[in-house]
Design an enzyme around this catalytic site. Structure first.
Site, PDB file in Angstrom:
ATOM      1  N   CYS A  51       0.874  -1.189   0.000  1.00 24.84           N
ATOM      2  CA  CYS A  51       0.000   0.000   0.000  1.00 24.84           C
ATOM      3  C   CYS A  51       0.902   1.227   0.000  1.00 24.84           C
ATOM      4  CB  CYS A  51      -0.931  -0.002   1.202  1.00 24.84           C
ATOM      5  SG  CYS A  51      -1.915  -1.504   1.388  1.00 24.84           S
ATOM      6  N   ALA A  52       1.592   1.448  -1.102  1.00 28.08           N
ATOM      7  CA  ALA A  52       2.711   2.392  -1.117  1.00 28.08           C
ATOM      8  C   ALA A  52       2.303   3.852  -1.036  1.00 28.08           C
ATOM      9  CB  ALA A  52       3.565   2.159  -2.365  1.00 28.08           C
ATOM     10  N   ASP A  61       0.211   0.121  -5.376  1.00 27.42           N
ATOM     11  CA  ASP A  61      -0.941   0.719  -4.718  1.00 27.42           C
ATOM     12  C   ASP A  61      -2.171   0.421  -5.556  1.00 27.42           C
ATOM     13  OD1 ASP A  61      -1.303   2.915  -2.317  1.00 27.42           O
ATOM     14  OD2 ASP A  61      -2.917   3.021  -3.797  1.00 27.42           O
ATOM     15  N   CYS A 114      -1.392   3.717  10.349  1.00 27.23           N
ATOM     16  CA  CYS A 114      -1.147   4.992  11.034  1.00 27.23           C
ATOM     17  C   CYS A 114      -2.366   5.290  11.909  1.00 27.23           C
ATOM     18  CB  CYS A 114      -0.857   6.127  10.061  1.00 27.23           C
ATOM     19  SG  CYS A 114      -2.132   6.422   8.817  1.00 27.23           S
TER      20      CYS A 114
END
Length: 385
Positions: free
Chosen positions: A225-226, A247, A340
């Site tokens: 998931c760049a 991605d 995140c």
């Protein structure tokens, strides 16, 4: 522009955002129709707007309404500044504050801490006695971090290069390559150190996620998931590692080739249709779609856009990604699941459910970074057969 005129501009922009316009679009639209505004004006207005979004509930309570005007009245009151000087009704200034525009006390802890009411119990469950301090940290601007690109420089060389252009940066304890910018942050993108690829903008915890991996020459590593490619670049800074970037939305990767060229890094972009052909990989880093709660200081609109339904959808996506990627590894490969987020539902709970359903797999590493530690909030876990 006067300070009062900047407040009025912020009110207008915030009203557009509250009506549903994306934050960056509202700021860009205002800048295009306000050519008279200088760079300092635009920066100050941007700061006003982002602060108001981070603190939407508290500023609305202090300002008497959830409107652009109410938020900015609340912001002035929160800062202890004089309303009569900024809301004077003079030319380009907002009109005088009326007796009806009175602030009030906060009704709940969630309101005082600028967290959606439905989310506060989850915050407490995930963060325990640190929930309040984490929420308070999210009310403030995030620090600016850089990653020293070890392909081109060491830390001392990068710090000296930045200092030569009046950018003061110091080492950050979260990661050996991380710098925190103390002065001159707005000069970074035009600095020689940045243009020559000595440094990249990247949060220190994001760097630490990559640094936690055991990367050795010869390994084939997929950044699944760049996104913009920040972690791909950090991976590629490890000598002898072959990096693939993917991605699901290829447009997110459009700037990565130029960034890699600037950094002197080699990264192969892989489409969804091609990914199986390149498997298996020795390491897969999956920075999965998530609430983004760990980066709400930088993207505060996400805090208010998140819903219970969307959070449930995200956990389903995260679980599906783990299942999919587990089949793309070499037998002794490592799957690094990362978000995140600081919510346990997206972090430990997702990993624990995967391990429960796949007894041949085990966890070899787990770590959480919180915003109270001076980074974005991040989580990572390493899984292997």
């Amino acid at each position: 522009m006067t300070p009062a005129a900047r407040i009025q501009a912020s009110i207008e922009i915030l009203d557009e955002i509250l009506a549903g316009m994306p934050v960056e679009k509202a700021l860009t639209n205002w800048a295009r129709r306000s050519r008279f505004a200088g760079s300092k004006d635009r920066a100050a207005i941007r700061d006003h707007v982002f602060s108001a979004i981070r603190c939407k509930r508290t500023f609305a309570a202090l300002g008497g309404s959830e409107s652009g005007r109410g938020l900015m009245i609340g912001a002035v009151r929160a800062a202890g500044e004089r309303l009569d000087e900024l809301f004077s009704g003079a030319r380009h200034a907002p009109s005088v504050v009326t007796a009806a525009e009175v602030g009030r006390d906060f009704d709940t802890d969630a309101e005082r801490l600028d967290i959606p009411e439905w989310l506060w119990p989850r915050f407490q469950s995930s963060l325990g006695n640190q929930a309040a301090s984490v929420a308070q940290a999210l009310q403030h601007r995030a620090p600016v971090h850089l990653r020293v690109n070890l392909i081109k420089a060491d830390v001392s060389t990068a710090v000296a290069a930045l200092a030569s252009e009046d950018i003061v940066a110091v080492s950050h304890p979260a990661c050996a390559t991380a710098l925190e910018v103390k002065e001159g942050a707005r000069k970074i993108s035009q600095s020689t150190a940045y243009r020559d690829g000595l440094v990249e903008l990247q949060d220190a915890a994001s760097q630490a996620v990559v640094a936690a991996l055991d990367l050795r020459p010869g390994l084939r590593v997929l950044d699944y998931c760049a996104g913009g490619g920040g972690k791909s670049l950090a991976l590629a800074a490890h000598q002898g590692v072959k990096v693939f970037a993917h991605d699901v939305n290829p447009d997110r990767l459009r700037d990565l080739p130029s960034r890699a060229e600037r950094a002197g890094a080699r990264i192969e972009l892989v489409s969804t249709a091609e990914i199986d052909r390149h498997a298996p990989f020795d390491v897969i880093l999956a920075d999965a779609p998530c609430s983004g709660s760990g980066s709400w200081r930088r993207a505060p609109a996400g805090k208010w856009a998140l819903t219970e339904k969307r959070l449930m959808e995200l956990t389903e996506i995260q679980s599906a990604i783990l299942s999919k990627l587990s089949s793309m590894l070499t037998h002794d490969g490592v799957l690094a699941y990362t978000t995140c987020s600081m919510l346990d539902e997206e972090n430990g709970a997702v990993v624990d459910a995967f391990l429960s359903a796949n007894p041949a797999w085990s966890e070899t590493f787990r770590k959480t970074w919180l915003v109270t530690n001076g980074t974005d909030g991040f989580f990572t876990a390493h899984l292997t057969r």
